[in-house]
Scaffold this active site. Structure first.
Site, PDB file in Angstrom:
ATOM      1  N   ASN A   1       9.683   3.966  -0.226  1.00 49.16           N
ATOM      2  CA  ASN A   1       9.850   4.732   1.010  1.00 49.16           C
ATOM      3  C   ASN A   1      11.305   5.138   1.243  1.00 49.16           C
ATOM      4  OD1 ASN A   1       7.206   4.857   1.608  1.00 49.16           O
ATOM      5  ND2 ASN A   1       7.226   3.436   3.331  1.00 49.16           N
TER       6      ASN A   1
ATOM      7  N   ARG B   1       3.813   8.866  15.707  1.00 50.76           N
ATOM      8  CA  ARG B   1       4.872   7.862  15.763  1.00 50.76           C
ATOM      9  C   ARG B   1       6.164   8.460  15.181  1.00 50.76           C
ATOM     10  NH1 ARG B   1       1.484   2.703  13.459  1.00 50.76           N
ATOM     11  NH2 ARG B   1       0.393   4.322  12.309  1.00 50.76           N
TER      12      ARG B   1
ATOM     13  N   GLU C   1       0.839  -1.200   0.000  1.00 50.42           N
ATOM     14  CA  GLU C   1       0.000   0.000   0.000  1.00 50.42           C
ATOM     15  C   GLU C   1       0.879   1.256   0.000  1.00 50.42           C
ATOM     16  OE1 GLU C   1      -3.259   0.445  -0.484  1.00 50.42           O
ATOM     17  OE2 GLU C   1      -2.531   2.503  -0.538  1.00 50.42           O
ATOM     18  N   PHE C   2       0.484   2.241  -0.810  1.00 52.71           N
ATOM     19  CA  PHE C   2       1.297   3.459  -0.933  1.00 52.71           C
ATOM     20  C   PHE C   2       0.567   4.708  -0.441  1.00 52.71           C
ATOM     21  CE2 PHE C   2       2.889   0.364  -3.927  1.00 52.71           C
ATOM     22  CZ  PHE C   2       4.261   0.434  -3.741  1.00 52.71           C
TER      23      PHE C   2
ATOM     24  N   CYS D   1       6.157   4.955   8.965  1.00 52.03           N
ATOM     25  CA  CYS D   1       6.707   4.208   7.821  1.00 52.03           C
ATOM     26  C   CYS D   1       8.176   4.478   7.518  1.00 52.03           C
ATOM     27  CB  CYS D   1       5.856   4.469   6.591  1.00 52.03           C
ATOM     28  SG  CYS D   1       4.202   3.776   6.782  1.00 52.03           S
TER      29      CYS D   1
HETATM   30  N1  LIG Z   1       0.178   4.082   8.066  1.00 55.35           N
HETATM   31  C1  LIG Z   1       0.535   4.267   6.815  1.00 55.35           C
HETATM   32  O1  LIG Z   1       0.536   5.390   6.302  1.00 55.35           O
HETATM   33  C2  LIG Z   1       0.959   3.104   5.949  1.00 55.35           C
HETATM   34  C3  LIG Z   1       1.060   3.292   4.558  1.00 55.35           C
HETATM   35  C4  LIG Z   1       1.429   2.206   3.770  1.00 55.35           C
HETATM   36  C5  LIG Z   1       1.726   0.984   4.368  1.00 55.35           C
HETATM   37  N2  LIG Z   1       1.656   0.848   5.724  1.00 55.35           N
HETATM   38  C6  LIG Z   1       1.926  -0.467   6.304  1.00 55.35           C
HETATM   39  O2  LIG Z   1       0.697  -1.103   6.550  1.00 55.35           O
HETATM   40  C7  LIG Z   1       0.767  -1.916   7.736  1.00 55.35           C
HETATM   41  C8  LIG Z   1      -0.294  -1.475   8.735  1.00 55.35           C
HETATM   42  O3  LIG Z   1      -0.011  -0.149   9.123  1.00 55.35           O
HETATM   43  P1  LIG Z   1      -1.053   0.741   9.951  1.00 55.35           P
HETATM   44  O4  LIG Z   1      -0.442   2.105  10.067  1.00 55.35           O
HETATM   45  O5  LIG Z   1      -2.401   0.587   9.363  1.00 55.35           O
HETATM   46  O6  LIG Z   1      -0.990  -0.016  11.358  1.00 55.35           O
HETATM   47  P2  LIG Z   1      -1.860   0.257  12.672  1.00 55.35           P
HETATM   48  O7  LIG Z   1      -0.967  -0.007  13.798  1.00 55.35           O
HETATM   49  O8  LIG Z   1      -2.542   1.590  12.550  1.00 55.35           O
HETATM   50  O9  LIG Z   1      -3.015  -0.861  12.613  1.00 55.35           O
HETATM   51  C9  LIG Z   1      -2.790  -2.229  12.724  1.00 55.35           C
HETATM   52  C10 LIG Z   1      -4.068  -2.865  13.235  1.00 55.35           C
HETATM   53  O10 LIG Z   1      -3.926  -4.285  13.162  1.00 55.35           O
HETATM   54  C11 LIG Z   1      -4.589  -4.855  14.291  1.00 55.35           C
HETATM   55  N3  LIG Z   1      -4.140  -6.238  14.494  1.00 55.35           N
HETATM   56  C12 LIG Z   1      -2.994  -6.700  15.029  1.00 55.35           C
HETATM   57  N4  LIG Z   1      -2.977  -8.056  15.036  1.00 55.35           N
HETATM   58  C13 LIG Z   1      -4.134  -8.445  14.460  1.00 55.35           C
HETATM   59  C14 LIG Z   1      -4.701  -9.722  14.165  1.00 55.35           C
HETATM   60  N5  LIG Z   1      -4.051 -10.842  14.450  1.00 55.35           N
HETATM   61  N6  LIG Z   1      -5.917  -9.765  13.595  1.00 55.35           N
HETATM   62  C15 LIG Z   1      -6.579  -8.631  13.293  1.00 55.35           C
HETATM   63  N7  LIG Z   1      -6.099  -7.401  13.540  1.00 55.35           N
HETATM   64  C16 LIG Z   1      -4.879  -7.311  14.123  1.00 55.35           C
HETATM   65  C17 LIG Z   1      -4.242  -3.882  15.401  1.00 55.35           C
HETATM   66  O11 LIG Z   1      -5.107  -4.048  16.517  1.00 55.35           O
HETATM   67  C18 LIG Z   1      -4.396  -2.546  14.690  1.00 55.35           C
HETATM   68  O12 LIG Z   1      -5.727  -2.081  14.780  1.00 55.35           O
HETATM   69  C19 LIG Z   1       2.203  -1.758   8.225  1.00 55.35           C
HETATM   70  O13 LIG Z   1       2.974  -2.812   7.717  1.00 55.35           O
HETATM   71  C20 LIG Z   1       2.634  -0.433   7.628  1.00 55.35           C
HETATM   72  O14 LIG Z   1       4.028  -0.371   7.448  1.00 55.35           O
HETATM   73  C21 LIG Z   1       1.255   1.879   6.524  1.00 55.35           C
END
Ligand SMILES: NC(=O)c1ccc[n+]([C@@H]2O[C@H](COP(=O)([O-])OP(=O)(O)OC[C@H]3O[C@@H](n4cnc5c(N)ncnc54)[C@H](O)[C@@H]3O)[C@@H](O)[C@H]2O)c1
Length: 440
Positions: A214, A334, A154-155, A266
């Site tokens: 990234n 963060r 995801e971007f 990220c």
């Molecule tokens: N935040 C961003 O802008 C962004 C953009 C692109 C990619 N990413 C990537 O996407 C991924 C998620 O990032 P995020 O910022 O959404 O994370 P986040 O921490 O906001 O959310 C993660 C969620 O997953 C849930 N979770 C954990 N274990 C679980 C399980 N076993 N079953 C169901 N739910 C579970 C947590 O409770 C939490 O609500 C990461 O790898 C991140 O690097 C993030």
């Protein structure tokens, strides 16, 4: 289409909501019961422009549902998205325990063909690990069920997540099996009408593409910060340099703003994780270490300027701080540079009065009742009874302050701007001293 999303954080919630908006039948699952209870009542755990309304509408229309029931979740969708966190482990590598826990859950509850789509940012080779985990669980249960694993990084950018998801620059589909490319193409067709945005490739290349994107963006920022520090020493103005190089179409204007360092969930963790992957494979990624080191140093630049201005004695001073989130239009703190600055100021005996348009709740959660820190409800309240102002996040409402009023309020009449929001000449007209980044 029936779609399940594991994880309702920034990525999972936006993905699920946007897929529902396109008419799909989406079930989002999380281990956090409180989060799911709130989401069922349209209470959104994060600040993301436009998201709350879309969640409400799609939930009311019955296309978007929330659960903690993993069996129901696995039964629901042909497509099973993994969108859980991959935080840094102690050694900087991406911690895969949440991703593999979901793989385990899917395998335990699966009884027909499923496409497992990894949206979390994961190191090269994770697709294979997910596949192996699922196969192992199926073997243990003596089940023979077909499944495919796809990498679909995801971007989206926090703050513009919905438009990024709805109109993506590209949709990367990493798969070793052409049938899944076709399935995903069909699912993403509504996002792909204007022109073809799909780029299909093998899983390992897809996984690396996310880190490469990234790391490239982080490199641009650290490069510019390095140049900004040099510009100060050499008596040049980095903003002139920025315009000068941005006009070159090979370079462009994006991501070359100097500042007090990048943060967020990220860039810091992904640069570290890629560096770690390189190390594990016997390669020393020197550029990535430099990008990270420059950024760590940059997060101290404002504090160093403050120390210099006050000849190392800030004990008893009170600083207004505008901006807590790591960037505007999000409440995400963060790895935010504000955290480093607040810590340094308080350790040095100063007090901080901080304001952010969206991140106050998050700051409360992070800092609790930290001594020396007051969280304020407005930018004006934050500057009341303070000696100096620090700007850490470039929120729009910080761009045109009443400088005369600032001069009246700030006892020492000085601004430390970590985002180069103002023209130094304009600020100095009001008898304010002005420190910014890369401009002497
Ligand atoms: N935040 C961003 O802008 C962004 C953009 C692109 C990619 N990413 C990537 O996407 C991924 C998620 O990032 P995020 O910022 O959404 O994370 P986040 O921490 O906001 O959310 C993660 C969620 O997953 C849930 N979770 C954990 N274990 C679980 C399980 N076993 N079953 C169901 N739910 C579970 C947590 O409770 C939490 O609500 C990461 O790898 C991140 O690097 C993030």
């Amino acid at each position: 289409m029936k779609i399940t999303i594991f994880g309702t954080g920034y990525v999972g919630l936006v993905t699920g909501t946007c897929l529902a908006e396109m008419g799909n039948d989406v079930l989002c699952v999380d281990v956090d019961q409180q989060k799911i209870d709130n989401l069922k009542q349209n209470i959104i755990p994060i600040y993301e422009p436009g998201l709350e309304t879309m969640v409400k509408e799609n939930q009311n229309d019955g296309r978007l549902k929330f659960t903690t029931d993993t069996n129901e979740a696995v039964q629901h969708g042909l497509f099973q998205f993994i969108a859980v966190g991959t935080p840094p482990d102690e050694d900087g590598s991406a911690d895969l325990k949440y991703v593999l826990a979901v793989a385990n859950t899917i395998a335990e509850n699966m009884d027909e063909y499923r496409v497992i789509i990894n949206k979390s940012t994961v190191p090269v080779g994770t697709g294979n690990k997910v596949k192996a985990t699922i196969q192992q669980v199926l073997d243990k249960q003596d089940k023979s069920i077909e499944f495919d694993v796809v990498s679909n990084p995801e971007f989206l950018k926090e703050g513009a997540a919905i438009s990024d998801f709805m109109k993506p620059d590209r949709i990367i589909i990493g798969t070793d099996n052409p049938r899944t490319t076709e399935l995903l193409k069909a699912m993403y067709a509504p996002f792909n009408r204007n022109h073809d945005r799909i780029i299909a490739m093998d899983i390992r290349s897809a996984e690396l593409t996310k880190y490469a994107a990234n790391a490239m963006l982080a490199t641009k920022i650290s490069f510019m910060n390095e140049l900004a520090n040099l510009a100060e020493i050499l008596g040049a103005d980095i903003e002139n340099v920025r315009h000068g190089i941005g006009s070159d179409s090979r370079i462009g204007y994006h991501f070359i703003y100097p500042g007090c360092g990048y943060g967020g969930s990220c860039f810091p963790k992904d640069v570290k994780a890629l560096e770690r992957t390189a190390k594990e494979n016997g390669y020393n990624a020197e550029l990535l270490s430099a990008v990270e080191n420059v950024n760590d140093r940059q997060k101290h630049v404002i504090f160093n300027k403050i120390q210099q201005h006050y000849s190392g004695n800030i004990k008893g001073k009170t600083f207004a701080l505008w901006g807590l989130a790591f960037k505007p239009k999000t409440d995400d703190m963060r790895e935010a540079p504000s955290r480093v600055l607040i810590q340094s100021l308080i350790e040095a005996g100063a007090k901080v009065k901080a304001y952010d348009p969206e991140a106050l709740e998050e700051a409360k959660r992070i800092f609790g009742g930290k001594e020396g820190l007051t969280l304020c409800d407005s930018q004006n309240e934050a500057t009341e009874g303070t000696d100096a102002l620090c700007i850490v996040t470039e929120w729009k409402n910080f761009r045109s302050p009443d400088f005369q009023e600032l001069n009246n309020k700030l006892t020492d009449a000085v601004i430390f701007d970590g985002r180069n929001l103002y023209n130094p000449k304009d600020v100095k007209k009001f008898d304010l001293q002005y420190y910014s980044i890369g401009r002497s």
